[in-house]
Design an enzyme around this catalytic site. Structure first.
Site, short mmCIF file in Angstrom:
data_model
loop_
_atom_site.label_atom_id
_atom_site.label_comp_id
_atom_site.label_asym_id
_atom_site.label_seq_id
_atom_site.Cartn_x
_atom_site.Cartn_y
_atom_site.Cartn_z
N SER A 168 0.82 -1.20 0.00
CA SER A 168 0.00 0.00 0.00
C SER A 168 0.86 1.25 0.00
O SER A 168 1.98 1.26 0.53
CB SER A 168 -0.89 0.01 1.25
OG SER A 168 -1.51 1.27 1.44
N TYR B 181 -2.19 -0.32 10.04
CA TYR B 181 -2.40 -0.88 8.69
C TYR B 181 -1.13 -0.72 7.86
O TYR B 181 -0.64 -1.68 7.25
CB TYR B 181 -3.57 -0.19 8.01
CG TYR B 181 -3.70 -0.55 6.54
CD1 TYR B 181 -4.09 -1.83 6.15
CD2 TYR B 181 -3.43 0.38 5.54
CE1 TYR B 181 -4.20 -2.17 4.81
CE2 TYR B 181 -3.54 0.06 4.21
CZ TYR B 181 -3.93 -1.22 3.85
OH TYR B 181 -4.02 -1.56 2.52
#
Length: 348
Positions: free
Chosen positions: A143, A168
């Site tokens: 990501s 995350y």
């Protein structure tokens, strides 16, 4: 053609990718645990579109698509090591694309354990299964959030990414480190893809485009964080899928030097997949307003914990290695999403 395991096929990217690979003649096994992080009706809707009968879905029971016999689906948790190993042994995959993960920056502040279970333990199980089953190439989702507090633009895979600002992001950075270790020690070819704000039809309800569209149609105000002073490198789903397919077929050999660490000779690569063209949040909202023909009521708010003000992808790696660059214009992508949204939710 090769047999591919794609995890996360009830999810946004996994759904589109599985359809694209089936069209190219691959045999695809899709895996998802169909958790309730967001509306499971949307997840079942994606599966239905791929020919999977919701009534036949049971845990750890593979079922065939009613549309394409080269596609089958299994409901399974990545954390379920025993059944993951059994799946690999039975199906004898050639390639693996791991997209399943607990997503969302903000939710990681609320339920951190979900990220450890899926993104760390689950990914370890995938790495181990690839190691012991001679997988030719593991492609996995990272990501743009790994860039964290980086201020140098555009974000490059040569940049240091040791300062994530959400769990995350930390879990995705961990995935890259874990993959490198398995590539180096066990010669498992791995490629990590740092996705930049993916959007398009069948997109996630927790993403800005979905939230804004829904609120504007319903006549409700939209929450605009950091008082609108945000920029995102929005990347259309078809461009993401095309990039993944090109990466899948370009297996790293370990002969190319990589950025982290520079002396590594592991069969390991990292790519950014983004549009290489940041869009101001207010311009993004304007594109939605013009498509809908409605001016939104905007609720200007401070930036949220875990968010960054700007993302911008350096895609020179994709261009140099694969001669590929995402390029869908934001106005076109927004229009296609809204057309899908109105059709799926029967909005007139």
């Amino acid at each position: 053609m090769s047999k591919i395991l794609i995890t996360g096929t009830a999810g946004f990217i996994g759904f589109h990718l599985s359809n694209a690979l089936l069209e190219r003649g691959y045999t695809v096994v899709g895996l998802d645990n169909i958790n309730d992080y967001y509306d499971i009706n949307l997840k079942y809707g994606r599966l239905k579109e791929s020919g999977i009968n919701q009534e036949l879905i049971e845990y750890n029971k593979p079922i065939k698509s009613e549309i394409d016999q080269n596609y089958s689906f299994i409901k399974l948790n990545l954390e379920d090591q025993e059944n993951i190993n059994q799946l690999f042994e039975v199906e004898k995959f050639d390639l693996v694309i791991n997209l399943a993960a607990q997503a969302g920056v903000r939710y990681s502040l609320v339920n951190p354990q979900a990220y450890i279970n899926s993104n760390i333990i689950g990914f370890t199980n995938i790495l181990e299964a690839c190691r012991h089953n001679s997988i030719k190439h593991l492609v996995y989702a990272s990501s743009s959030s790994v860039y964290g507090l980086n201020s140098q633009m555009p974000f490059s895979t040569n940049d240091n990414v040791d300062h994530p600002i959400s769990l995350y992001a930390a879990s995705k950075k961990s995935n890259e480190l874990m993959a490198h270790t398995y590539s180096y020690l066990f010669k498992v070819p791995t490629t990590g893809l740092r996705f930049f704000t993916v959007y398009g039809p069948w997109g996630r309800p927790d993403m800005a485009l979905f939230l804004f569209t829904k609120a504007i149609i319903e006549g409700k105000p939209i929450d605009v964080f950091n008082h609108g002073n945000m920029q995102r490198d929005f990347t259309y789903i078809d461009d993401i899928v095309e990039g993944i397919v090109k990466v899948l077929e370009n297996i790293p050999t370990g002969k190319d030097k990589i950025s982290q660490p520079s002396e590594s000779v592991a069969p390991y690569k990292i790519y950014n997949i983004g549009n290489n063209s940041p869009v101001k949040l207010m311009d993004f909202i304007e594109a939605i307003e013009k498509t809908l023909g409605v001016n939104a009521e905007k609720k200007l708010l401070p930036i949220q914990s875990g968010d960054v003000e700007k993302t911008w992808a350096d895609v020179s790696g994709l261009m140099n290695d694969l001669r590929y660059k995402p390029d869908t214009d934001i106005k076109i992508g927004v229009r296609r999403f809204i057309e899908w949204y109105k059709s799926f939710y029967n909005v007139h």
